[in-house]
Write a protein that holds these residues in place. Structure first.
Motif: not given
Length: 425
Positions: A55-75
């Motif tokens: 997802i991060l790669s796709i977002v950066e590919g269309f010029g958007g800004k993305g950040v990686m976050t933990s996979s443990d978040h409940a919401s």
């Protein structure tokens, strides 16, 4: 000025629709549609918060800004809290990544409402729905106080109707939130509440911890995407194709409120030699109104103008609910709905121009004519095929009667003859 960050949580894993943020919608991944809508909001920073490198790669590919976050978040709110450490703002908007039909103006309404009242810590959105839609447990309902404060959210129909003779209005919660930074800073320290666990609604944690949420009304929104079937509906909507939801929209209508100039007339204003205003009406619209009345659907007229010609036409059609020379159509619609003994969710408003926008918000369904400006059409749930003054209201009347199973009024001669004595064109 307050700084605003719109954060779009986007998980790859989904039990019903794996890889949902990357699903193709007319040549773009769904997350790009959501991002572009958010990016059109004035003076807002937009960032996608994800737990997956694809997802991060796709977002950066269309010029958007993305950040990686933990996979443990409940919401999504927990994911939003983590983003705070990288994106500083006064106000954070939590916008789900599966809402490709989100309207930028709804986000701006929420931001402006929070800016106008600094005492509000959390804001969200809602719109009116009918009783059948309220029965769906996937549709989250909200009950609000007179001030707009959310009293409760539930998957059950709320309020519960104990007396069947009492009308209830239902509000669907739109899952967009605005948080003050101070609320998010303490959110993760709040204990998960019992009602949150039972309903599986994270916003109940805030209510249970005495954090007020204020809800602001918007027009009915397009569907979000939870399943592949939802995705197909969204694609049809974006293509301008008919979707199955039109039957649901019209089958519970109890009141039609119509504008005059540009809907019942072609918008032209004519004067006789004495300066009296003359209007051109269409006989098919008149017949459509009478057929709706025969079917038990009330019809009301609302106009910013007043004239003897208009009052004569209203009298000929037997319309006893009307308001003429109106300046505030939002207030007028609410008064008419109350007078008719129904709810906004069961009311359709037909208008054609900017002056009708406040009325659209007051009613559960917004309809416009074929020759309305494009910016008005974009605000409506249904655009008719006919121009104003040329049978547009009759077209809507036919749709309502057919959806409500009363088409005999239209195509059965013997049925029509039974009511013909009371019919005025």
């Amino acid at each position: 000025m307050q700084s605003v960050a719109i954060v779009i949580p986007a998980r790859y894993s989904s039990s019903r629709f794996p890889g949902k943020p990357l699903a193709d919608i007319l040549g773009k991944p769904m997350i790009q549609h959501v991002y572009e809508k958010a990016a059109s909001v004035h003076n807002a920073t937009v960032v996608v918060a994800t737990d997956d490198s694809r997802i991060l790669s796709i977002v950066e590919g269309f010029g958007g800004k993305g950040v990686m976050t933990s996979s443990d978040h409940a919401s999504g709110t927990d994911r939003l809290v983590e983003v705070m450490s990288e994106v500083d703002a006064d106000l954070y908007i939590n916008l789900q990544g599966d809402e490709p039909l989100v309207r930028a103006e709804d986000l701006e309404l929420l931001i402006n409402a929070m800016a106008a009242d600094k005492s509000i810590e959390v804001g969200t959105l809602y719109h009116s729905i009918n009783a059948d839609q309220a029965k769906d447990p996937n549709t989250v309902k909200v009950v609000t106080s007179h001030s707009g404060r959310a009293c409760y959210f539930s998957r059950s129909p709320i309020p519960f109707i104990r007396d069947k003779d009492v009308q209830a209005s239902y509000k669907q919660h739109v899952g967009v939130y605005a948080y003050r930074k101070s609320v998010l800073e303490k959110y993760t320290r709040l204990d998960e509440s019992h009602i949150e666990t039972v309903e599986q609604l994270e916003q109940l944690r805030l209510l249970d911890s005495d954090v007020d949420i204020y809800a602001f009304e918007v027009m009915p929104t397009g569907p979000g995407v939870d399943t592949p079937e939802d995705l197909e509906r969204v694609i049809k909507i974006l293509k301008g194709e008919q979707v199955d939801s039109e039957k649901t929209l019209l089958s519970n209508i109890e009141l039609v409120i119509t504008d005059v100039d540009g809907v019942l007339t072609d918008g032209g204003i004519y004067y006789d030699e004495n300066g009296e205003c003359i209007k051109r009406f269409h006989v098919r619209d008149g017949l459509g109104i009478k057929l709706l009345q025969q079917a038990g659907v009330k019809v009301a007229v609302l106009s910013g103008r007043d004239s003897r010609a208009l009052r004569k036409r209203i009298s000929d059609l037997g319309i006893d609910i009307f308001d003429l020379g109106v300046k505030n159509k939002e207030v007028a619609c609410k008064d008419i709905i109350k007078q008719a003994g129904t709810t906004s969710a069961n009311t359709v408003y037909v208008g054609d121009d900017t002056i009708d926008l406040p009325a659209f918000i007051s009613c559960g369904l917004a309809v416009t004519v074929a020759d309305a400006p494009e910016y008005i059409k974009s605000k409506c749930d249904l655009v008719l095929d006919k121009n104003g003054g040329f049978g547009a209201l009759r077209e809507l009347a036919d749709k309502i009667l057919i959806e409500q199973g009363k088409s005999k009024l239209l195509d059965d001669p013997s049925t029509f003859l039974k009511v013909h004595a009371d019919v005025t064109q």
